[in-house]
Every structure is written in C-alpha cells, then in structure tokens.
Design an enzyme around this catalytic site. Structure first.
Site, PDB file in Angstrom:
ATOM      1  N   LYS A 152      27.392  35.481  44.561  1.00  0.00           N
ATOM      2  CA  LYS A 152      27.032  34.273  45.316  1.00  0.00           C
ATOM      3  C   LYS A 152      26.147  34.648  46.506  1.00  0.00           C
ATOM      4  O   LYS A 152      25.008  34.998  46.333  1.00  0.00           O
ATOM      5  CB  LYS A 152      28.308  33.533  45.741  1.00  0.00           C
ATOM      6  CG  LYS A 152      29.300  33.319  44.566  1.00  0.00           C
ATOM      7  CD  LYS A 152      28.824  32.311  43.543  1.00  0.00           C
ATOM      8  CE  LYS A 152      29.620  32.310  42.243  1.00  0.00           C
ATOM      9  NZ  LYS A 152      31.029  31.995  42.338  1.00  0.00           N
ATOM     10  N   TYR A 202      39.893  29.160  42.446  1.00  0.00           N
ATOM     11  CA  TYR A 202      38.787  29.141  41.480  1.00  0.00           C
ATOM     12  C   TYR A 202      39.374  29.086  40.062  1.00  0.00           C
ATOM     13  O   TYR A 202      40.304  29.843  39.745  1.00  0.00           O
ATOM     14  CB  TYR A 202      37.976  30.420  41.719  1.00  0.00           C
ATOM     15  CG  TYR A 202      36.830  30.669  40.791  1.00  0.00           C
ATOM     16  CD1 TYR A 202      35.727  29.827  40.751  1.00  0.00           C
ATOM     17  CD2 TYR A 202      36.828  31.800  39.972  1.00  0.00           C
ATOM     18  CE1 TYR A 202      34.663  30.084  39.907  1.00  0.00           C
ATOM     19  CE2 TYR A 202      35.758  32.070  39.133  1.00  0.00           C
ATOM     20  CZ  TYR A 202      34.678  31.209  39.102  1.00  0.00           C
ATOM     21  OH  TYR A 202      33.621  31.480  38.262  1.00  0.00           O
ATOM     22  N   ASP A 239      40.472  35.184  48.234  1.00  0.00           N
ATOM     23  CA  ASP A 239      39.112  35.069  47.711  1.00  0.00           C
ATOM     24  C   ASP A 239      38.263  34.549  48.872  1.00  0.00           C
ATOM     25  O   ASP A 239      38.382  33.393  49.268  1.00  0.00           O
ATOM     26  CB  ASP A 239      39.094  34.108  46.513  1.00  0.00           C
ATOM     27  CG  ASP A 239      37.719  34.012  45.857  1.00  0.00           C
ATOM     28  OD1 ASP A 239      36.709  34.113  46.585  1.00  0.00           O
ATOM     29  OD2 ASP A 239      37.666  33.817  44.627  1.00  0.00           O
ATOM     30  N   ARG A 280      31.261  56.026  36.274  1.00  0.00           N
ATOM     31  CA  ARG A 280      32.184  54.894  36.295  1.00  0.00           C
ATOM     32  C   ARG A 280      32.840  54.723  37.668  1.00  0.00           C
ATOM     33  O   ARG A 280      33.269  53.620  38.030  1.00  0.00           O
ATOM     34  CB  ARG A 280      33.258  55.079  35.219  1.00  0.00           C
ATOM     35  CG  ARG A 280      33.953  53.805  34.905  1.00  0.00           C
ATOM     36  CD  ARG A 280      34.997  53.857  33.797  1.00  0.00           C
ATOM     37  NE  ARG A 280      34.868  54.910  32.843  1.00  0.00           N
ATOM     38  CZ  ARG A 280      35.762  55.912  32.726  1.00  0.00           C
ATOM     39  NH1 ARG A 280      36.798  55.992  33.530  1.00  0.00           N
ATOM     40  NH2 ARG A 280      35.607  56.830  31.797  1.00  0.00           N
TER      41      ARG A 280
HETATM   42  C1  LIG Z   1      31.983  32.243  41.308  1.00  0.00           C
HETATM   43  C2  LIG Z   1      33.283  32.532  41.911  1.00  0.00           C
HETATM   44  C3  LIG Z   1      34.057  33.610  41.467  1.00  0.00           C
HETATM   45  C4  LIG Z   1      33.672  34.440  40.278  1.00  0.00           C
HETATM   46  O1  LIG Z   1      32.491  35.169  40.466  1.00  0.00           O
HETATM   47  P1  LIG Z   1      31.584  35.632  39.229  1.00  0.00           P
HETATM   48  O2  LIG Z   1      30.697  36.658  39.829  1.00  0.00           O
HETATM   49  O3  LIG Z   1      30.915  34.430  38.698  1.00  0.00           O
HETATM   50  O4  LIG Z   1      32.525  36.247  38.216  1.00  0.00           O
HETATM   51  C5  LIG Z   1      35.239  33.866  42.123  1.00  0.00           C
HETATM   52  N1  LIG Z   1      35.650  33.112  43.155  1.00  0.00           N
HETATM   53  C6  LIG Z   1      34.933  32.069  43.602  1.00  0.00           C
HETATM   54  C7  LIG Z   1      35.441  31.262  44.752  1.00  0.00           C
HETATM   55  C8  LIG Z   1      33.732  31.730  42.996  1.00  0.00           C
HETATM   56  O5  LIG Z   1      33.047  30.672  43.428  1.00  0.00           O
END
Ligand SMILES: *Cc1c(COP(=O)(O)O)cnc(C)c1O
Length: 397
Positions: free
Chosen positions: A213, A109, A188, A56
C-alpha cells in the site's frame, strides 16, 4: 531525528555501495563463504537482522528496507515478506499452535479473518471475533490458552479506531493477576503506515504492514513487513524462512524507493482525503462518512490522541438506494478507478457492502463505498464525485 529525516536516511549506507545513494537490486540465491568458519558464523547469525546467509533469509536490498522500517517503527527488527497477507499469516503461524486461542478484531481485513477461520481452524486454533471498540473489555474474553490478540485500527471497511493503550493495559493486568504470560499483541498498521502510528511504543509486540500500500505507494509491487520486539524476532524470521515467504529483491527495492517519499505523499493523501470526506458528509445522498479525522466521527477522540495523521482511505455509507443505481454511478466515474488494494498515487472507489460480513456490533446497513484519495487535484476529484452522486435518486433530497 524527526520522522522526515529518518525517512530520508534510514537504512542507507552509501559507503557500502561505492557511494551510490541507493543500494542496487541484489539478485542472489547462493551466498558464498570464504571459509568454513565464516559459513558457521553466518549460520549462527541467520536469525539476526541484517545477516546475509542464503537468499531466502534476505539480501542486502531487503536488509536495507528492513532496517529502515524497524527504525521508523521503533522496533528491534523488521522482517519482509512476499505480501501483506503473508506478513499476517507468518506472524500468526509463528505464535500459535494447536489448542491455542486467538482474539481477532471483527473489523479485520477480510483475508486476515479468512486465514483465521480457514487454515488456523484446520490446524486446531480457535478464534473469537471481538467488537473493535471493546477497549478494556477485551480482558473478559481472555482464556488461559489465548496466545495472540490481533488488532487493526482503524478497521477495514468501517474504520473504527481501537483503544490500543486500554487494551494493552487490560490484557497485561489480567494476565499478571492470573499468573500467566500475556498473549502476543499484534496490529495491522497498514492504514497509518509507520509514520502516523508507532504501536510498539504503546506496548504492542508486533506491527504488520501491507507495504504493497503506502510504503510501495505506486501500485506496482506486492510486499509485506513485520516489525517486532527483540524476543519475538528469531521465531518470526524463522517462520518467514520456513514457509519460504521472502520477497524478491526487486520488490524490496521498490519499497525503498516508495519509502523515501512517504512523508510528502501521505500529507497530500491526508489533506485530499479530508477534503473529499468533508464534502461528502454534506451531500444529501450520503448517510455517513467513516473517517476518524472528521470531528463528528465516533473514533475521532482516540484517533486524535494516538495517531499523528490520517491516510487517504475512508468509508462512505450512502442513503438507501437501489444497487443498480450505485453500480451505474461507479461505472460512470472518470477519475476513481475500481480495483483492489490502495495506497498508490491514484484515486480508487470500491463498493464494499457485499463483502461486509461482520458478526458483532453496529454494522452499517446502507450501500457502502471505500474511497482512496489519490494525488490528483482535489477539485477535480470533487467534480467527479459531484457528477456521480447527482445520478442517484437520493441526491435531490
Ligand atoms: C491490503 C491489505 C492487506 C494485505 O496486503 P497484500 O499485500 O494485498 O497481501 C493486509 N491488511 C490490510 C489492512 C490491507 O488493506
């Protein structure tokens, strides 16, 4: 070393893998210790980067990607999690408790906002949504109990660029004047990836990635990463482990594979994104394009000052038109698929107007689209857009 060289070498130790270029997928829950003393040593070091103690807390595969992301971000360490959303949730949970106050950008987001207005509210944390372009004015919203300032730049769906250095400076100055510890500043950083923005160099404490992403880059893995300063690392790692938010080693391995080509992919996403955005900005059916690399964009000067490049994700506001016409256009596109997430090799387009729930500032009125420029030939993508937009009644204006 320059960024592309780092991308190629960061986190790689072939000497530990019989010379293999990439680490294997370590499938491990139990980690055995040769002695009680070794067990105790690993326990004592379990909240330090790179320690293999129990599945973990990570494996050599996850540690390799954490080391690489930390190096690219200029961070003390990075912590992988099961998704981008879990990275945000763990970072917030590690730094907030009942009675605390969170400042969250109104351009966050959607699920980040949902986490603040849902679970965090239930557990006694109050959130204020601030306008993304507030800049140094953020200091006026500070309260004695403000423990986290959360940024996202450019913002989701509307792509406002935040003046991060001005915000950091104002928050630190106001906290010092009041004799208080400044709030933890988080961002973020998914849009820019670790290549195009280094927030920690600007005084941000925590940089969060949906590695799902661009780092993964192939639409086949869910993964999150939290890069942070040394004082915050143990509590962030502990929170990840206490909530059991560790990713699988297979996902970390896909993240490593994606990371090695991030530079070449991003440069193409950037170039194609700018070509599509420029073409769209001249189309009569388009009211405005939200892309900070375009000269007329309100965030262009800040983007140019702070970022090293632009990714392939941007927004479009259409001239007012019936929803059914927009839907028919989207249904008819051949190369732009409709689907959540982005950052893969394929182009995507999503209608976003219905999801746009903003409480502050200038909210675009028209039908909104979010476009991800993939790695297809830009001329083919423009031909597809051209055919799609020609179906709108506003196209002939
Ligand atoms: C997609 C996204 C997230 C979340 O990511 P996941 O892997 O889908 O949980 C967070 N912040 C931004 C800006 C995003 O585009």
């Amino acid at each position: 070393m320059r960024p592309d060289t780092r991308l190629t070498h960061a986190g790689r130790h072939p000497e530990d893998q019989h010379g293999a270029v990439n680490p294997p997928v370590y499938r491990a829950s139990t980690i055995t210790f040769a002695s009680v003393a070794e067990k105790q040593d690993r326990y004592a070091a379990r909240l330090e980067p790179g320690t293999v103690y129990y599945g973990r807390y990570g494996t050599p595969t996850t540690a390799a990607l954490e080391e690489a992301i930390a190096e690219l971000e200029g961070a003390y360490g990075a912590i992988l999690t099961a998704s981008g959303q879990s990275a945000t949730a763990c970072a917030l949970l590690a730094c907030l408790q009942a009675g605390d106050h969170l400042l969250l950008t109104d351009s966050a987001y959607g699920p980040t906002r949902g986490f603040a207005t849902g679970p965090l509210r239930r557990f006694g944390v109050e959130t204020t949504l601030y306008p993304p372009t507030i800049g140094a004015g953020i200091a006026d919203l500070l309260r004695p109990e403000t423990r986290v300032l959360f940024c996202e730049s450019p913002g989701s769906l509307t792509f406002e660029v935040q003046d991060i250095p001005a915000m950091v400076q104002a928050v630190h100055a106001a906290s010092a004047a009041a004799g208080r510890t400044p709030p933890v500043i988080m961002i973020d950083n998914t849009w820019a990836s670790p290549l195009f923005l280094q927030p920690l160099a600007m005084g941000v404490d925590v940089s969060i990635h949906a590695a799902t992403k661009y780092i993964g880059g192939h639409s086949d893995a869910m993964l999150g990463a939290i890069a942070c300063t040394e004082p915050l690392y143990p509590q962030l790692k502990q929170t990840m482990a206490q909530f059991g938010q560790n990713p699988g080693s297979e996902e970390a391995w896909l993240g490593l594979r994606g990371l090695r080509t991030l530079g070449v992919r991003l440069r193409q996403h950037q170039s194609t994104g700018i070509q599509l955005a420029t073409w769209l900005s001249r189309h009569p059916a388009v009211a405005r394009v939200m892309h900070p690399a375009l000269h007329g964009d309100p965030g262009h000067a800040l983007w140019h000052r702070d970022f090293k490049g632009a990714s392939g994700l941007f927004g479009v506001e259409l001239e007012p038109v019936a929803e059914a016409d927009v839907h028919a256009m989207l249904d008819g596109l051949k190369l732009f698929a409709m689907g959540y997430s982005w950052g893969g090799f394929e182009s995507l387009m999503l209608p976003t107007s219905a999801q746009l729930t903003r409480s502050t500032g200038d909210v675009p009125a028209g039908p909104l689209l979010r476009i991800h420029a993939g790695l297809e030939d830009p001329d083919d993508l423009i031909a597809d857009l051209d055919a799609g937009l020609a179906t709108l009644p506003t196209a002939a204006a």
